[in-house]
Structure formats: C-alpha cells, structure tokens
Scaffold this active site. Sequence first.
Site, PDB file in Angstrom:
ATOM      1  N   ILE A   8      -5.927 -20.270  22.939  1.00 51.70           N
ATOM      2  CA  ILE A   8      -4.503 -20.026  23.166  1.00 51.70           C
ATOM      3  C   ILE A   8      -4.425 -19.008  24.295  1.00 51.70           C
ATOM      4  CG2 ILE A   8      -3.619 -20.594  20.873  1.00 51.70           C
ATOM      5  CD1 ILE A   8      -3.833 -17.672  20.104  1.00 51.70           C
ATOM      6  N   SER A   9      -3.319 -19.050  25.043  1.00 53.97           N
ATOM      7  CA  SER A   9      -3.195 -18.184  26.215  1.00 53.97           C
ATOM      8  C   SER A   9      -2.825 -16.751  25.863  1.00 53.97           C
ATOM      9  CB  SER A   9      -2.158 -18.764  27.185  1.00 53.97           C
ATOM     10  OG  SER A   9      -2.584 -20.024  27.659  1.00 53.97           O
ATOM     11  N   THR A  10      -1.992 -16.595  24.816  1.00 56.19           N
ATOM     12  CA  THR A  10      -1.549 -15.250  24.418  1.00 56.19           C
ATOM     13  C   THR A  10      -1.640 -15.096  22.908  1.00 56.19           C
ATOM     14  OG1 THR A  10       0.762 -15.981  24.238  1.00 56.19           O
ATOM     15  CG2 THR A  10       0.062 -15.073  26.350  1.00 56.19           C
TER      16      THR A  10
END
Length: 202
Positions: A8-10
């Site tokens: 996941i990016s964040t």
Amino acid sequence: MKARYNRISTANQNLERQLVKQNPDEVLFNDVVSGSVAFGERTKGKELIDEIEAGNINYVVVSSIDRLGRNLFDIVGTLEYFNSKGVVLRVDNLGLESMVMGKVNPTFNLIISVMANVAQMERETLLERQKEGIAIAKAKGVYNGRVKGSTESDAEVLSKYKEVVKFLKMGKSLRDIKSRCEVSLGTVQKVKQILSKNTVLS
C-alpha cells in the site's frame, strides 16, 4: 515455502482487498511504500529477496501486478529475477502463474508486459493532466504552488529523491533516470546540481 507480497502507498490505506485470497501457508510481506520505488529498494521487498536467496521461498503471490511496481522496467526486472531463481509468481486477479512445470509461461509474460505498459501509460497520462491543470490554474491566477519561502534544503532534496541519487551515481543518463523514477527532468537536473556542488565542497 510460499509468500504473499502486499503493498500500500500510505499507512492510512487498507490491506484487506489484497488479503482476500490469502492462504494460511503463505508468509506475509507487507510494504508501505510508493509503487514508484523499485522492488529491490523496498523494506519488505529486500526481505523477500533475502529469503529467496536463502532458498526459503519458491512461490510468491500478489493480488495484482501493480503491487510489484508502476514502471514496466522494474516489473519485468523483478519477474526476470524470480524466473532466474526458479520462483513462481502468481497474480491473483489474472489467475496466472509465471512458470508451468518449471518452464517460463509465455502467456503470462505477454499479458504482464501489456498490462504493465497500460499501467505506465495511464500514470503518464495522469501526470500530464496534473501539469495541464496547474498551467490552467496559473493562467487564471488561482495556483499558489509551494508556500513562499518554504524551500527545501539540499539534504531534504537528496533524501526525498534517493532513487535519483542512486542512478546518477551509477552514471545513468538524465532522461533514463527521469523515466525510471517517474520524476521531471528538472528534478533530475536539480539533484545532479546538488550532488556536484557537494562534491566540490567536500
């Protein structure tokens, strides 16, 4: 042993969608990192590679191919690495495996290349639209950009663009780095100038 790689990016994003098809016998490697960061430069990506090198992992599962990266070069490079180690990569949303009976699956390679190309084009289109939107906002006088006086220090720039620094030190061309790291040519030039200045000062 099997592994499942999730990204996941964040931190405020949810992993649940990627875990829908998880099996109890899969060891989880969960990264919180941008897809623009090369697989081998990610914390859990590195750990997974270490386990493969140690002979502990021979099967890797991802929910979709974009979990490995956004850049076609990186995705293909990671896939080639898996193949060289005899590691099977399964992509859940395609229902395909990279190797069949110990041999590279040509159908898998073809589909992955097409999908990675499409994903890369979509990202480039998004970035272009963002630039157009900024240009329009500037023309209307409603774009503020960075707060005046809030410039980044050289150290902050180098820390922010570690991938650019790495490829510059490897002697890659500016345009090649721009493509690999998905940044503007101006950013690459800025980082290069900072590196050159620091070299002179040192």
